[in-house]
Structure formats: C-alpha cells, structure tokens
Design an enzyme around this catalytic site. Structure first.
Site, PDB file in Angstrom:
ATOM      1  N   ARG A 168       0.902  -1.132  -0.316  1.00  0.00           N
ATOM      2  CA  ARG A 168      -0.554   0.072  -0.213  1.00  0.00           C
ATOM      3  C   ARG A 168       0.586   1.062  -0.126  1.00  0.00           C
ATOM      4  O   ARG A 168       1.963   1.086   0.744  1.00  0.00           O
ATOM      5  CB  ARG A 168      -1.077  -0.002   1.037  1.00  0.00           C
ATOM      6  CG  ARG A 168      -1.961  -1.492   1.732  1.00  0.00           C
ATOM      7  CD  ARG A 168      -2.757  -1.872   0.447  1.00  0.00           C
ATOM      8  NE  ARG A 168      -3.978  -0.889   0.417  1.00  0.00           N
ATOM      9  CZ  ARG A 168      -4.549  -0.623  -0.632  1.00  0.00           C
ATOM     10  NH1 ARG A 168      -4.090  -1.144  -2.071  1.00  0.00           N
ATOM     11  NH2 ARG A 168      -5.193   0.649  -0.814  1.00  0.00           N
TER      12      ARG A 168
ATOM     13  N   HIS B  52      -0.023   0.965  -8.971  1.00  0.00           N
ATOM     14  CA  HIS B  52      -0.665   0.443  -8.605  1.00  0.00           C
ATOM     15  C   HIS B  52      -1.264  -1.079  -9.833  1.00  0.00           C
ATOM     16  O   HIS B  52      -2.349  -0.989  -9.386  1.00  0.00           O
ATOM     17  CB  HIS B  52      -1.397   0.562  -7.956  1.00  0.00           C
ATOM     18  CG  HIS B  52      -2.091   0.683  -6.732  1.00  0.00           C
ATOM     19  ND1 HIS B  52      -2.533   1.268  -5.482  1.00  0.00           N
ATOM     20  CD2 HIS B  52      -2.358  -0.903  -6.273  1.00  0.00           C
ATOM     21  CE1 HIS B  52      -2.860   1.073  -4.926  1.00  0.00           C
ATOM     22  NE2 HIS B  52      -3.118  -0.277  -4.954  1.00  0.00           N
TER      23      HIS B  52
END
Length: 313
Positions: A228, A276
């Site tokens: 993350r 991502h």
C-alpha cells in the site's frame, strides 16, 4: 434467508463489468433507495462514500473488491457487520508474478543494462548466484507466502517478517518489534506486502531502510513495494536513493495516487514505477467467489476470509 439486493459502491473505476457479473444471480444497484434502504443485504465496495453504509438496517456483509481493506475502515460510519477480504488464486498469481519479476530484474541488473543500451555500451558486469541474495518479505500472508515459495524454488535465500509468528519451511522468519531489525540486517532486497493499518502507516521510512544489509551480492540494498502506498514515505525513499542507502527501488504504490507528474520518482534513474498494477482485481475471477460466499451464508454457513477488525486486516 431471502436474496436481498447488492449495493455496488466503487470509486475510481467503472463498475459496469462488476455489475453485469453480479447481476447474473442477484439484483444490483449503484445507490441505495434512501439512507435506510431495507432491501440491501450486501455491499461490494472500493472506497465507498463516507457513511453510505451506516444506516442500512439489513446489511449482512461487506465485500472488498481489492486486496486492501484500509479504504473500508476509512469510513467513519462503518457498520458493525462482517467484512470479507479478497483471496483468489488469480490475484495471488498476479502478485507473485510482479514480485518475482522485480526481484529477478534487480538481481540480473536490469537497470544497468537498460542504461548501457541507451549508451550503446557493451559490458558484462559480474553476476552473483541467486543463493547469495537474501530477499526479505514484509508480510507473510497469502500473497507473501506464495511469492516466497517461488523465490525459494529459484534459489534465493528468503526471509520473512510479520507482526506475529508465521513459520514457513525454507524461510527464515522473524516476528514483532523484536524481530524487525534482525530481519532487516539479514535482508538485501526488501519486498513490502504489508496491509495498511495505523501501526504500519509510514513504516517504510529512512530509519527502516538504513537497517538493510549493505555488503551483499547486489552492490547495494533494494526496495520493492507492492503493498500500500501509505506504508512508505516517498521523500525518505528519495533520500535513501540519493545517499546510497538504497541502490534501486521498484514502486507500484505511492503516498498519493495517481503519482503526481511533479514527483521526482517518475524520472529517477534508480526507480522503476508501475501504476498500482501489481495485482489487478479481475471481476471474472472475483465475482463468482463473492456470489458463492453470499449463497453459503444464506444457507447458514460461515463467511470465509473475514477481516479481523481489531488487527485492521
């Protein structure tokens, strides 16, 4: 139990394909009929609007469509119902591919060769065997263990760190605060796959990176973050790259996403950036798992892969 409606509440991408597949078995809506819609039994979410779920009286469970669940806990009106996290073979496969790809690229000196190609330089640097390189994985959950297994099969020495003990055959495991520094001191290439919680936010900072092993077959320490974005401090990573604490980094996640065009990480010669994209949630694979869980729950069976609210993942 009767089949209630599914609320599909997602932000950041188009929900159409998810809606089509969920609608094969249940009625799906993108907005409830008022804040207290009694017809909603399940919510399938990604970064849902704050307080959207708080007053739904018959909500039975919340399903995250991504591997992370921190976006769910960011909701101040989160109701006290079970939260189900994604565990799927294809998501695990995608993440394993990403981790192994980046480990091998750093190990086989991909950045150096790409720079040499630009300069038309014909030079073969020394190459160390995989067994001389220690890959340390922060986060030994389903994703971390799958990646560790493949890295072991390629001959790398593998370390693992987690908050609590997670023994794994062939992996040197460390746990808790007492095990963190020894883990880092034994690691050449750090792979971050931790969940984002109040305890892990900003954990990948300069003080952590400076503890990585300096004398190794890579010629310097390497960071790979596919967890993350808010686990890391972007400025600390840049500092570590500039002063030699880090040799290179592969970053799939960032403190702010999309990564601002003004970020120096985009053009940094020692950084590999992906948007991502390490493990993209595929509705074709994930929706059938969700629908099976809902049907099983209505038969009186327990939900699987529940989030531990106290731990935050």
């Amino acid at each position: 139990m009767e089949k209630g409606r599914i609320l599909l509440a997602v932000t950041g991408f188009h929900p159409q394909r998810w809606r089509e597949l969920l609608s094969a078995e249940r009625e799906v809506v993108l907005e409830p009929d008022g804040a207290s819609d009694p017809s909603i039994n399940y919510a399938v979410v990604w970064k849902q609007k704050p307080n959207l779920l708080s007053k739904l009286p018959n909500l039975r469970a919340i399903f995250s469509i991504g591997a992370g669940v921190d976006h769910i806990f960011a909701d101040p009106g989160l109701p006290d119902v079970p939260i189900v996290k994604v565990v799927a073979d294809n998501l695990t496969q995608y993440m394993t591919e990403y981790v192994v790809w980046r480990v091998l690229d750093h190990h086989r000196q991909g950045m150096l060769y790409r720079a040499q190609q630009q300069k038309k330089t014909w030079h073969e640097p020394p190459q160390r065997p995989a067994g001389d390189i220690s890959v340390g994985i922060m986060g030994l959950g389903n994703l971390g263990r799958a990646a560790a297994s493949v890295l072991l099969s390629l001959g790398f020495a593998v370390n693992g760190w987690s908050r609590s003990e997670h023994p794994m055959k062939g992996v040197s495991t460390y746990a808790g605060d007492a095990g963190l520094i020894p883990f880092l001191n034994a690691t050449d290439m750090l792979v971050v796959l931790l969940p984002l919680t109040a305890q892990t936010q900003g954990v990948v900072n300069y003080n952590l990176l400076k503890e990585l092993r300096k004398r190794n077959g890579l010629g310097g320490s390497v960071l790979i973050n596919a967890g993350r974005g808010r686990l890391q401090k972007d400025a600390d990573i840049l500092r570590a790259l500039e002063d030699g604490t880090l040799k290179e980094a592969s970053l799939d996640v960032f403190e702010v996403e999309p990564l601002p065009k003004t970020s120096p990480l985009w053009a940094h010669p020692k950084v590999f950036v992906t948007p991502h994209a390490a493990a993209t949630s595929d509705p074709v694979h994930l929706v059938p798992i969700m629908l099976r869980q809902m049907a099983a729950y209505e038969r009186g069976e327990k939900l699987e892969n529940l989030v531990d609210r106290k731990a935050g993942y």
